[in-house]
Scaffold this motif. Structure first.
Motif, PDB file in Angstrom:
ATOM      1  N   PHE A  47      56.084  11.358  11.178  1.00  0.00           N
ATOM      2  CA  PHE A  47      57.136  12.264  10.656  1.00  0.00           C
ATOM      3  C   PHE A  47      56.701  13.722  11.037  1.00  0.00           C
ATOM      4  N   CYS A  48      55.392  14.181  10.669  1.00  0.00           N
ATOM      5  CA  CYS A  48      55.047  15.264  10.928  1.00  0.00           C
ATOM      6  C   CYS A  48      54.907  15.767  12.425  1.00  0.00           C
ATOM      7  N   ASN A  49      54.740  14.797  13.126  1.00  0.00           N
ATOM      8  CA  ASN A  49      54.540  15.078  14.905  1.00  0.00           C
ATOM      9  C   ASN A  49      55.956  15.224  15.332  1.00  0.00           C
ATOM     10  N   LYS A  50      56.782  14.348  14.708  1.00  0.00           N
ATOM     11  CA  LYS A  50      58.118  14.631  15.152  1.00  0.00           C
ATOM     12  C   LYS A  50      59.105  15.814  14.455  1.00  0.00           C
ATOM     13  N   ASN A  51      58.620  16.155  13.269  1.00  0.00           N
ATOM     14  CA  ASN A  51      59.417  17.409  12.735  1.00  0.00           C
ATOM     15  C   ASN A  51      58.688  18.564  12.489  1.00  0.00           C
ATOM     16  N   ILE A  52      57.364  18.847  12.389  1.00  0.00           N
ATOM     17  CA  ILE A  52      57.007  20.024  12.225  1.00  0.00           C
ATOM     18  C   ILE A  52      55.911  20.280  13.498  1.00  0.00           C
ATOM     19  N   ASN A  53      55.904  19.667  14.464  1.00  0.00           N
ATOM     20  CA  ASN A  53      55.293  19.895  16.005  1.00  0.00           C
ATOM     21  C   ASN A  53      53.857  19.922  15.677  1.00  0.00           C
ATOM     22  N   THR A  54      53.139  18.897  14.877  1.00  0.00           N
ATOM     23  CA  THR A  54      51.795  18.629  14.754  1.00  0.00           C
ATOM     24  C   THR A  54      51.630  17.558  15.953  1.00  0.00           C
ATOM     25  N   LYS A  55      50.406  17.666  16.324  1.00  0.00           N
ATOM     26  CA  LYS A  55      49.703  16.483  17.304  1.00  0.00           C
ATOM     27  C   LYS A  55      48.823  15.814  16.991  1.00  0.00           C
ATOM     28  N   MET A  56      48.933  15.064  15.760  1.00  0.00           N
ATOM     29  CA  MET A  56      47.969  14.510  15.164  1.00  0.00           C
ATOM     30  C   MET A  56      47.645  13.151  15.611  1.00  0.00           C
ATOM     31  N   ASN A  57      46.471  12.497  15.636  1.00  0.00           N
ATOM     32  CA  ASN A  57      46.338  11.067  16.049  1.00  0.00           C
ATOM     33  C   ASN A  57      47.119  10.082  14.960  1.00  0.00           C
ATOM     34  N   THR A  58      47.829   9.333  15.402  1.00  0.00           N
ATOM     35  CA  THR A  58      48.615   8.527  14.346  1.00  0.00           C
ATOM     36  C   THR A  58      47.814   7.349  13.600  1.00  0.00           C
ATOM     37  N   THR A  59      46.516   7.171  14.079  1.00  0.00           N
ATOM     38  CA  THR A  59      45.584   6.260  13.261  1.00  0.00           C
ATOM     39  C   THR A  59      44.634   6.957  12.734  1.00  0.00           C
ATOM     40  N   PRO A  60      44.566   7.359  11.416  1.00  0.00           N
ATOM     41  CA  PRO A  60      43.743   8.331  10.988  1.00  0.00           C
ATOM     42  C   PRO A  60      42.315   7.406  10.701  1.00  0.00           C
ATOM     43  N   VAL A  61      41.455   8.088  10.701  1.00  0.00           N
ATOM     44  CA  VAL A  61      40.138   7.747  10.404  1.00  0.00           C
ATOM     45  C   VAL A  61      39.591   7.749   8.907  1.00  0.00           C
ATOM     46  N   SER A  62      38.476   6.895   8.485  1.00  0.00           N
ATOM     47  CA  SER A  62      37.935   7.218   7.444  1.00  0.00           C
ATOM     48  C   SER A  62      36.629   7.930   7.202  1.00  0.00           C
ATOM     49  N   VAL A  63      36.302   8.881   6.367  1.00  0.00           N
ATOM     50  CA  VAL A  63      35.150   9.693   6.527  1.00  0.00           C
ATOM     51  C   VAL A  63      34.531   9.560   5.062  1.00  0.00           C
ATOM     52  N   ASP A  64      33.260   9.464   4.988  1.00  0.00           N
ATOM     53  CA  ASP A  64      32.413   9.407   3.557  1.00  0.00           C
ATOM     54  C   ASP A  64      32.416  10.784   3.251  1.00  0.00           C
ATOM     55  N   ALA A  65      32.542  10.964   1.820  1.00  0.00           N
ATOM     56  CA  ALA A  65      32.565  12.217   1.119  1.00  0.00           C
ATOM     57  C   ALA A  65      31.173  12.857   1.264  1.00  0.00           C
ATOM     58  N   GLY A  66      29.992  12.162   1.614  1.00  0.00           N
ATOM     59  CA  GLY A  66      28.807  12.901   1.751  1.00  0.00           C
ATOM     60  C   GLY A  66      28.414  13.048   3.252  1.00  0.00           C
ATOM     61  N   SER A  67      29.304  12.750   4.021  1.00  0.00           N
ATOM     62  CA  SER A  67      29.089  12.665   5.620  1.00  0.00           C
ATOM     63  C   SER A  67      29.546  14.130   6.229  1.00  0.00           C
ATOM     64  N   THR A  68      28.766  14.552   7.038  1.00  0.00           N
ATOM     65  CA  THR A  68      28.976  15.898   7.881  1.00  0.00           C
ATOM     66  C   THR A  68      30.521  15.471   8.595  1.00  0.00           C
ATOM     67  N   ASP A  69      30.620  14.407   9.011  1.00  0.00           N
ATOM     68  CA  ASP A  69      32.136  14.065   9.788  1.00  0.00           C
ATOM     69  C   ASP A  69      33.253  14.796   8.956  1.00  0.00           C
ATOM     70  N   ILE A  70      33.216  14.825   7.749  1.00  0.00           N
ATOM     71  CA  ILE A  70      34.251  15.601   7.171  1.00  0.00           C
ATOM     72  C   ILE A  70      34.614  16.746   7.754  1.00  0.00           C
ATOM     73  N   PHE A  71      33.663  17.474   8.293  1.00  0.00           N
ATOM     74  CA  PHE A  71      33.891  18.880   8.943  1.00  0.00           C
ATOM     75  C   PHE A  71      34.685  18.752  10.083  1.00  0.00           C
ATOM     76  N   GLN A  72      35.070  17.852  10.684  1.00  0.00           N
ATOM     77  CA  GLN A  72      35.716  17.696  12.027  1.00  0.00           C
ATOM     78  C   GLN A  72      37.281  17.694  11.612  1.00  0.00           C
ATOM     79  N   TYR A  73      37.643  17.658  10.329  1.00  0.00           N
ATOM     80  CA  TYR A  73      38.822  17.612   9.851  1.00  0.00           C
ATOM     81  C   TYR A  73      39.373  18.855   8.976  1.00  0.00           C
TER      82      TYR A  73
END
Length: 215
Positions: A47-73
C-alpha cells in the motif's frame, strides 16, 4: 560503550538511516507471539509503495531486539498478544537505536498492554507513555485523521489510544492499543473486515511509515 565510541556509532547509524527506506519486524523475548499477523506488513508495504512513493522490500525481515541488525532499519514494527521481556542487552541496544534516529511502532494485537509499559520503562526510565493529541503530525503526515487513531477491531470496548515516548522532543516510540491496526492490514479473508475499515488501517499505517522515515 564509551562516550566517544557511542558518538561515532550514532553518526554512522544516522548516515545509514538517511539512505535506508525499509522496515523490519522486531523479535523479542518473554513468550509473546512477535510473529503474529503474517500478511499484515507485506500488505502495508505494498500500500505504501503504491500510494506514498516508498520503495520498501515487500518481504520484511525479522531482527532481534538485542542485535545490531536493527540499525539497518529506520522503522521497527512490533506486535503480539502476550508477554514482552527486554534483557539488559536489548535495553541498551534499543535505547541506542532510538536516540540515534530509529523509530519503533508497537501495535497491540490484544494482550500486550499489560506487559509492555514496564519493559519500555527500562529503555526510558525517566518517562511514562503519553497519549498523543489528535493534532500530532503523525495523524496527518499522509492522510488526515482529525480524531486521532482509528478504531479497527473491538476487544474490550475501549477507545483507541496512540501513546508515545520521546527523545529530545522527537517521537521515537509509538504504542497503538485498542485499535489493532495490524488486523486491518491483513488479507481481507483473515478477519472479514469491510474494505472501508481496512482502508483506514492502511492509511494510518502509511502515516506511521511516512512520519518515521521523515522525522
Amino acid at each position: 560503550m564509551k562516550r566517544s565510541n557511542l558518538a561515532l556509532v550514532i553518526m554512522l547509524f544516522m548516515f545509514a538511516f538517511a539512505k535506508a527506506q525499509d522496515l523490519a519486524v522486531l523479535k523479542y523475548k518473554g513468550g509473546g507471539d512477535w510473529y503474529s499477523n503474517p500478511t499484515a506488513l507485506p500488505n502495508l508495504i505494498t500500500f505504501c509503495n503504491k500510494n506514498i512513493n516508498t520503495k520498501m522490500n515487500t518481504t520484511p525481515v525479522s531482527v532481534d531486539a538485542g542485535s545490531t541488525d536493527i540499525f539497518q532499519y529506520p522503522l521497527l514494527h512490533m506486535t503480539g498478544h502476550g508477554n514482552v521481556l527486554f534483557t539488559d542487552n536489548d535495553v541498551e541496544n534499543m535505547r541506542n537505536y532510538l536516540i540515534s534516529g530509529g523509530f519503533l511502532h508497537i501495535d497491540d494485537n490484544y494482550g500486550m498492554a499489560e506487559y509492555l509499559p514496564k519493559e519500555l520503562k527500562k529503555i526510558f526510565p525517566e518517562q511514562e507513555l503519553t497519549e498523543l493529541a489528535a493534532t500530532h503530525p503523525i495523524f496527518s503526515s499522509a492522510y488526515r485523521f482529525p480524531k486521532g487513531l482509528p478504531k479497527i477491531h473491538e476487544h474490550d470496548g475501549k477507545r483507541p489510544q496512540a501513546l508515545g515516548l520521546f527523545y529530545e522532543d522527537r517521537l521515537v516510540v509509538l504504542f497503538t492499543t485498542e485499535s489493532d491496526l495490524g488486523d486491518g492490514w491483513e488479507d481481507p479473508e483473515v478477519h472479514g473486515d469491510p474494505e472501508s475499515v481496512r482502508e483506514k488501517a492502511l492509511q494510518m499505517g502509511a502515516n506511521i511509515v511516512k512520519y518515521a522515515f521523515e522525522n
